[in-house]
Scaffold this active site. Structure first.
Site, PDB file in Angstrom:
ATOM      1  N   SER A   1       0.848  -1.194   0.000  1.00  0.00           N
ATOM      2  CA  SER A   1       0.000   0.000   0.000  1.00  0.00           C
ATOM      3  C   SER A   1       0.879   1.236   0.000  1.00  0.00           C
ATOM      4  O   SER A   1       2.064   1.184   0.315  1.00  0.00           O
ATOM      5  CB  SER A   1      -0.902   0.019   1.235  1.00  0.00           C
ATOM      6  OG  SER A   1      -0.183   0.467   2.381  1.00  0.00           O
ATOM      7  N   ASP A   2       0.296   2.374  -0.329  1.00  0.00           N
ATOM      8  CA  ASP A   2       0.987   3.630  -0.104  1.00  0.00           C
ATOM      9  C   ASP A   2       0.831   3.996   1.376  1.00  0.00           C
ATOM     10  O   ASP A   2       0.107   3.339   2.129  1.00  0.00           O
ATOM     11  CB  ASP A   2       0.439   4.730  -1.016  1.00  0.00           C
ATOM     12  CG  ASP A   2       1.497   5.763  -1.368  1.00  0.00           C
ATOM     13  OD1 ASP A   2       2.407   5.989  -0.544  1.00  0.00           O
ATOM     14  OD2 ASP A   2       1.410   6.369  -2.446  1.00  0.00           O
TER      15      ASP A   2
END
Length: 751
Positions: free
Chosen positions: A294-295
């Site tokens: 994920s960011d």
């Protein structure tokens, strides 16, 4: 094992055979891939649920001001010992990574090594031009070499993994992160994406200099509404596949080891929860075998999006969608164990994500040598070397785009008596680094002033004044700068953005020169002296007044450590500029989004017909089009020829064109080939880039340049969203930019 001080615990486990199949120092199976899978499966069977979810948990390193490096907090040390952290970002330096790694491999139960990631975007310590500028080289081989240098330097500092390349297509220069990608075109973007993956990862991930690459942000992040970072993206399925996904597919084909999900939503579904993108397309359709991270905090942000009511629900949505590793918000580690035990989340889904992360660690050779990048003496030997700086200079030279050169003002003579170098960026050594500059230092940067001072004759007097600040009204002193310019034979005015004005969370609604800079440029031009404008920026700017009134303009972007030398090389003619724009320059923000491969309306623009698609106050055309860039010589195109003007089904298109250097000096031209499908079952762009080649020509020299356009490159997604190539007439256009082209037609026949 090499370079490992084994704890008694590791030795005991190996002696009893518990870890022999997992860490696998025994005789390898016949296939290397089979060997990795056997090790991964064996290790997963030994892991507790908490250890599994720990492998999916990534934290950011904490800085210790006294030690001047990242350190483990007491809580984190305990978590690493328990196997509940699998990766760190922002832990840099062989000494720091060795300390972190020692706890993981010598004090935890299963001794699984940590994976260290960092944003190595356009260089580690040797900073190259920002990616948007690198794309202006139209030289994938050069970009690959730059990424290789970054990998060599970063791995020597203990980094295993870079959160790059960013391959988002961006058609809106208000979006600050346009700086991190390759611009507006999927074909050029795909070429650059593949080049960077090859450069970062090398030929074999187990090589200590190989840096695991990460294609980001998946997907559609560059289509953020209003050009505002983190905003939603409304993108049709056809546009998503034909435009935004193309560079990601190229990264997969180049063997990229990881992906990062995007912050934005796509047509109502946040990308971090978009199973149709991360599983259906990325894994099932494209066959991607790596892992997805994920960011920063994006899993937790699913609650802000309004698709999850709790942290656990956000975690379940993300993991089921295909996000294997969570960055910093610790939902997987803290909230998902109960979800698995209470059957709200499948153990099978967790295991598959764990396998993907472990597989990457095995392929990187971290189980064989977890300290492989922890030699504190190596970094000094391979960082910021002369060879690396030389390559950075070449990349910067080729990234510079000559936008205007009225009456051949450039190149300037080195023997010029007095030259004034003015503007807020003229002597600056910080902003040329550009955003996301990793371990870059302003002390390594050659300023424009210094580059010019080194370049000119010893008898030349180089005058300087800052004139104004980058932003705001303070420090404005145009009168003092004007006084200096009046003493000079020519003025070089260096203006533009600060490095923090583009990049993440740096969207702008106004793309004019910031602060008092436009007023400053006007004051210098009013002196009547020959003026050269050098622009530094991380995006296309709106400069219609400057384009009309300044005789010579260089777009120099943020060029990295060799910025000043490269700019001087071009200003004084040691290098003939050859950069071509990777993104369109608008006349006004009111034209945005603006890009070359638009579609016609039912009423395309006609000069004499008011009721066509037009503005009342500005032309439809850009200030400078995609692919544009001048040279100190000139080129002509002739004899465009299609070898097979009547094309049979599944046959490739073979095109040739003669390119002649019609000027008086050697130069490089980027020959660009565009295609248009004239009539199709769905509307098609007016032109699409399908090939480019860099060609060096001596004065008066002519070369025949040949292209092969693959049959599938004529295709598109039809009404049923199936990839098809339809018969009919096509137009081939070739030239030095997307506007100035010569053209010919060919016909693709039915089967």
């Amino acid at each position: 094992m090499k370079n490992i001080r084994m704890s008694q615990g590791i030795a005991n486990l190996l002696m009893t055979g518990v870890l022999t199949s997992a860490i696998c120092f025994a005789q390898p199976p016949r296939s290397a891939d089979a060997s990795v899978e056997q090790k991964v499966d064996s290790l997963v069977r030994l892991m507790t649920l908490e250890e599994k979810l720990g492998q999916l948990n990534q934290l950011s390193g904490q800085w210790d001001e006294k030690l001047k490096r990242q350190v483990l907090t007491d809580e984190e040390r305990d978590l690493v010992k328990k196997g509940r952290i699998g990766s760190y970002l922002n832990v840099v330096g062989a000494d720091a990574t060795r300390d972190f790694q020692r706890v993981a491999v010598e004090e935890s139960r299963l001794h699984i090594p940590l994976l260290f990631g960092l944003d190595v975007i356009h260089g580690f310590r040797t900073i190259f031009p920002v990616p948007l500028a690198e794309a202006c080289t139209w030289d994938p081989a050069l970009v690959e070499r730059a990424a290789r240098v970054a990998a060599i330097e970063a791995t020597a500092a203990g980094v295993h993994w870079t959160f790059a390349p960013m391959v988002d297509i961006a058609r809106d220069p208000r979006w600050g992160r346009i700086m991190e990608g390759s611009g507006e075109d999927p074909y050029l973007g795909a070429a650059m994406a593949a080049a960077r993956v090859r450069g970062f990862q090398g030929r074999d991930l187990s090589n200590p200099t190989s840096l695991l690459a990460c294609a980001k942000h998946f997907a559609g992040y560059g289509g953020a509404e209003s050009g505002r970072d983190y905003n939603i993206a409304q993108i049709s399925a056809r546009t998503m596949h034909e435009v935004y996904l193309a560079p990601f597919k190229a990264a997969v084909d180049a063997g990229v080891g990881s992906f990062m999900s995007a912050f934005n939503e796509i047509n109502g579904v946040p990308a971090t929860a978009a199973r149709f993108i991360m599983t259906d397309v990325l894994r099932n359709e494209w066959g991607f075998k790596g892992f997805v991270v994920s960011d920063w905090g994006a899993v937790e942000e699913l609650m802000n999006h309004g698709v999850a009511a709790t942290r656990e629900e956000a975690g379940r949505l993300a993991l089921n969608a295909g996000v294997d590793m969570e960055m910093v918000s610790r939902i997987y580690e803290k909230d998902l164990p109960a979800a698995v035990r209470e059957k709200r989340l499948s153990q099978v889904a967790v295991d598959e994500s764990v396998r993907r992360v472990l597989r990457a660690k095995f392929k990187l050779g971290l189980f064989d040598d977890p300290y492989r990048n922890c030699d504190t003496s190596l970094a000094k030997k391979v960082t910021l070397t002369k060879e690396h700086r030389d390559l950075a200079r070449i990349a910067a030279q080729k990234a510079i785009v000559l936008l205007k050169n009225e009456k051949n003002l450039l190149p300037l003579r080195k023997e010029i008596k007095r030259v004034a170098v003015v503007g807020p960026l003229a002597a600056d050594t910080f902003h040329p680094l550009g955003g996301w500059n990793a371990q870059g230092s302003k002390d390594d940067v050659v300023s424009v002033f210094d580059g010019i001072a080194r370049k000119v004759s010893p008898r030349t007097k180089v005058l300087y004044h800052r004139g104004c600040e980058i932003e705001g009204d303070s420090g404005y002193n145009a009168q003092a700068a004007v006084k200096i310019v009046r003493q000079a034979d020519a003025a070089i005015v260096v203006v533009g953005e600060g490095l923090d004005m583009s990049g993440e969370a740096a969207s702008r609604s106004n793309l004019d020169l910031p602060g008092k800079q436009k007023e400053f440029v006007k004051a210098i031009v009013a002196t009547g002296k020959p003026v050269v404008l050098v622009l530094m920026s991380g995006r296309p700017l709106t400069i219609p007044w400057e384009a009309e009134n300044v005789p010579a303009i260089l777009e120099a972007w943020f060029l990295g450590v060799e910025a000043g030398n490269a700019i001087a090389d071009v200003l004084f003619g040691d290098v003939n500029p050859s950069g071509k724009l990777s993104a369109t320059f608008p006349r006004s923000v009111g034209q945005i989004p603006i890009y070359y491969n638009y579609k016609n309306t039912g009423r395309p623009f006609e000069e004499k017909n008011h009721f066509t698609s037009r503005y009342l106050d500005v032309p439809n055309t850009p200030l400078y089009p995609f692919g544009y860039g001048l040279s100190y010589t000139t080129f002509s195109y002739s004899n465009l020829h299609v070898t097979n003007p009547i094309l049979k089904a599944h046959e490739d298109v073979k095109v040739s064109v003669d390119v002649t250097n019609t000027g008086t000096r050697i130069g490089e031209e980027v020959v660009q080939l565009y295609i248009r499908d004239e009539v199709a079952s769905v509307t098609r762009p007016v032109k699409e880039l399908k090939g480019f080649q860099r060609v060096s020509l001596n004065a008066g020299e002519k070369k025949s340049v040949e292209f092969v356009v693959k049959h599938d490159e004529l295709g598109f997604y039809n009404l049923e969203m199936k990839r098809v190539v339809e018969p009919g007439w096509f137009k081939v256009m070739v030239g030095g930019n997307s506007v100035d082209v010569i053209e010919i037609r060919f016909e693709l026949q039915e089967k």
